[in-house]
Motif scaffolding. Structure first.
Motif, PDB file in Angstrom:
ATOM      1  N   ALA A 166       0.837  -1.204   0.000  1.00  0.00           N
ATOM      2  CA  ALA A 166       0.000   0.000   0.000  1.00  0.00           C
ATOM      3  C   ALA A 166       0.871   1.252   0.000  1.00  0.00           C
ATOM      4  N   PHE A 167       2.006   1.193   0.681  1.00  0.00           N
ATOM      5  CA  PHE A 167       2.966   2.295   0.662  1.00  0.00           C
ATOM      6  C   PHE A 167       3.460   2.533  -0.757  1.00  0.00           C
ATOM      7  N   VAL A 168       3.842   1.463  -1.460  1.00  0.00           N
ATOM      8  CA  VAL A 168       4.341   1.579  -2.831  1.00  0.00           C
ATOM      9  C   VAL A 168       3.299   2.228  -3.729  1.00  0.00           C
ATOM     10  N   GLU A 169       2.056   1.824  -3.579  1.00  0.00           N
ATOM     11  CA  GLU A 169       0.984   2.389  -4.405  1.00  0.00           C
ATOM     12  C   GLU A 169       0.908   3.907  -4.212  1.00  0.00           C
ATOM     13  N   ARG A 170       0.994   4.337  -2.960  1.00  0.00           N
ATOM     14  CA  ARG A 170       0.908   5.770  -2.686  1.00  0.00           C
ATOM     15  C   ARG A 170       2.147   6.506  -3.206  1.00  0.00           C
ATOM     16  N   ALA A 171       3.325   5.896  -3.043  1.00  0.00           N
ATOM     17  CA  ALA A 171       4.557   6.522  -3.529  1.00  0.00           C
ATOM     18  C   ALA A 171       4.529   6.673  -5.051  1.00  0.00           C
ATOM     19  N   LEU A 172       4.033   5.635  -5.744  1.00  0.00           N
ATOM     20  CA  LEU A 172       3.945   5.709  -7.201  1.00  0.00           C
ATOM     21  C   LEU A 172       2.986   6.807  -7.641  1.00  0.00           C
ATOM     22  N   GLU A 173       1.887   6.953  -6.932  1.00  0.00           N
ATOM     23  CA  GLU A 173       0.938   8.021  -7.260  1.00  0.00           C
ATOM     24  C   GLU A 173       1.601   9.387  -7.115  1.00  0.00           C
ATOM     25  N   GLY A 174       2.352   9.550  -6.013  1.00  0.00           N
ATOM     26  CA  GLY A 174       3.034  10.818  -5.796  1.00  0.00           C
ATOM     27  C   GLY A 174       4.069  11.107  -6.866  1.00  0.00           C
TER      28      GLY A 174
END
Length: 333
Positions: A166-174
Motif C-alpha cells: 500500500a505504501f508503494v501504491e501511494r509513492a507511485l501516485e506521488g
C-alpha cells in the motif's frame, strides 16, 4: 522519523557529466550476519566460519553504492527497530547517504544471515527475518519526500507485505503526479514465487526502469533465456536492465535487447550485495545525464568491486574516534 546529515565521500566512478540531481531510495535497512565458510555446511554439528555483523539491506545497499559512485545527493527512507536505529543511521551517513529512518515501536530491525561458501564462487544463501523493514505503511509517505528529487528507486522487497504494498501504491501516485521517474529492483526470486508473477507485474505498472537479475527476469516471463526474458519484460516496462553477474548485463527497450554489456573481471570473495552495487552505480550514473548503456557499464564496474568486498556496502574509511560508537548492536564488527 529521524533524519541524519550527509557525510562527504569520494565516488570512484568516472561520472559522465555532472548533475544536481537527487535520488530517493525507499527500501529495507537490515543487519547482516555474514558467515563465510568453505564447503558444504556440516549437518548436526559445527562448521568453521569467519563471522561478521555488518549493515545491509537491499535498499540501503543501493543508496550507499549510489552515494559512493557519485552523481548527486542520495536520500534513503526505511524502517528499523529501536534496537539498531542509531547504528544504522551512523553507517548510512558514513557512506554519504542522507537517511530518514522511521523507528518502529514494536518490531526489531530486520536481520539476514548470509551464508557464503568461499569454495563455490562465493555464492551466498540468505536466511531472512524482515523485522521492521517491511512494515512501512502509507502513513510513512509524504509527497514532500519528493521535493527536489530527480529519481525515485523502490526496493522490490516492499512488495512482499500488505502494508508496504500500500505504501508503494501511494509513492507511485506521488511520483506520477510530479513526473518523477521510478525504478524498481525485484529483489528476490524466492519471494516473487510466493507473490505471483501476474500480481507483481500489476503492482509495478507505470514504473520506468526494472532491474531484475537473470533468475528474476526468467521467472517473471517463464522464459529460460535471459535475452528473451529481458526483451519480453521491456514490453511491460520502458527500460529493462537485466543483471547477469559474471556475464555482464543486458539493456532492453520496446521488446528488443539494445545492448549487451560485458562484465568486469573480478575475483569473488562475497557476492552479497553485488546486484545492489550494480543498481546503485547505474542510478548514480543516470543522475549525471548518461544513457542506460553507460550507466550499465558503471553498474558492472560496481558489481565487480562488490564481489571482492565482504558485505553488501562499499568500503568506508572512518576516523579513529568513530570506531567504538560504530560497533554493531549486540556484537563487534
Amino acid at each position: 522519523m529521524s533524519v541524519g546529515s550527509v557525510a562527504g565521500g569520494e565516488g570512484e566512478a568516472a561520472c559522465v557529466g555532472s548533475s544536481d540531481g537527487t535520488l530517493l531510495v525507499v527500501g529495507d535497512v537490515i543487519t547482516d550476519i555474514v558467515a563465510r565458510h568453505q564447503g558444504p555446511l556440516a549437518a548436526r554439528t559445527d562448521t568453521v566460519a569467519a563471522i561478521r555483523t555488518l549493515p545491509g539491506g537491499a535498499g540501503a545497499n543501493v543508496a550507499c553504492w549510489a552515494a559512493h559512485w557519485g552523481g548527486g545527493e542520495v536520500r534513503l527512507l526505511g524502517r528499523v527497530g529501536a534496537d539498531a536505529a542509531a547504528w544504522h543511521e551512523l553507517e548510512l551517513t558514513a557512506c554519504g547517504v542522507r537517511p530518514a529512518l522511521v523507528v518502529d515501536p514494536d518490531a526489531p530491525t530486520g536481520t539476514v544471515i548470509c551464508l557464503v561458501d568461499t569454495s563455490a564462487a562465493a555464492e551466498r544463501t540468505l536466511v531472512t527475518d524482515s523485522g521492521a523493514s517491511l512494515r512501512l505503511t502509507p502513513d510513512d509517505w509524504s509527497d514532500t519526500l519528493l521535493d527536489g528529487v530527480t529519481r525515485l528507486h523502490l526496493s522490490g522487497y516492499l512488495l512482499f507485505s500488505a502494508g508496504s504494498r500500500a505504501f508503494v501504491e501511494r509513492a507511485l501516485e506521488g511520483a506520477r503526479a510530479r513526473g518523477v521517474p521510478v525504478s524498481l529492483d525485484p529483489a528476490s526470486a524466492g519471494f516473487l514465487v510466493e507473490l505471483g508473477v501476474d500480481r507483481f507485474l500489476t503492482l509495478v505498472e507505470g514504473i520506468d526502469v526494472l532491474l531484475p537479475s537473470r533468475d528474476e527476469a526468467c521467472l517473471l516471463t517463464g522464459l529460460p533465456d535471459a535475452e528473451d526474458a529481458a526483451a519480453k519484460l521491456s514490453r511491460h516496462v520502458p527500460l529493462v536492465v537485466t543483471k547477469l553477474g559474471a556475464d555482464g548485463a543486458l539493456v532492453a527497450r520496446s521488446g528488443t535487447v539494445s545492448a549487451r554489456i560485458p562484465a568486469v573481471p573480478a575475483t569473488p570473495t562475497d557476492t552479497t550485495g553485488a546486484g545492489d552495487a550494480f543498481t546503485g552505480a547505474f542510478l548514480a550514473t543516470l543522475l549525471t545525464g548518461a544513457g542506460p548503456e553507460d550507466a550499465a557499464r558503471e553498474g558492472c564496474r560496481a558489481g565487480a568491486r562488490a564481489v571482492e568486498t565482504v558485505g553488501g556496502r562499499p568500503p568506508v574509511t572512518r576516523p579513529p574516534a568513530q570506531h567504538r560508537r560504530d560497533a554493531p548492536p549486540g556484537g563487534h564488527g
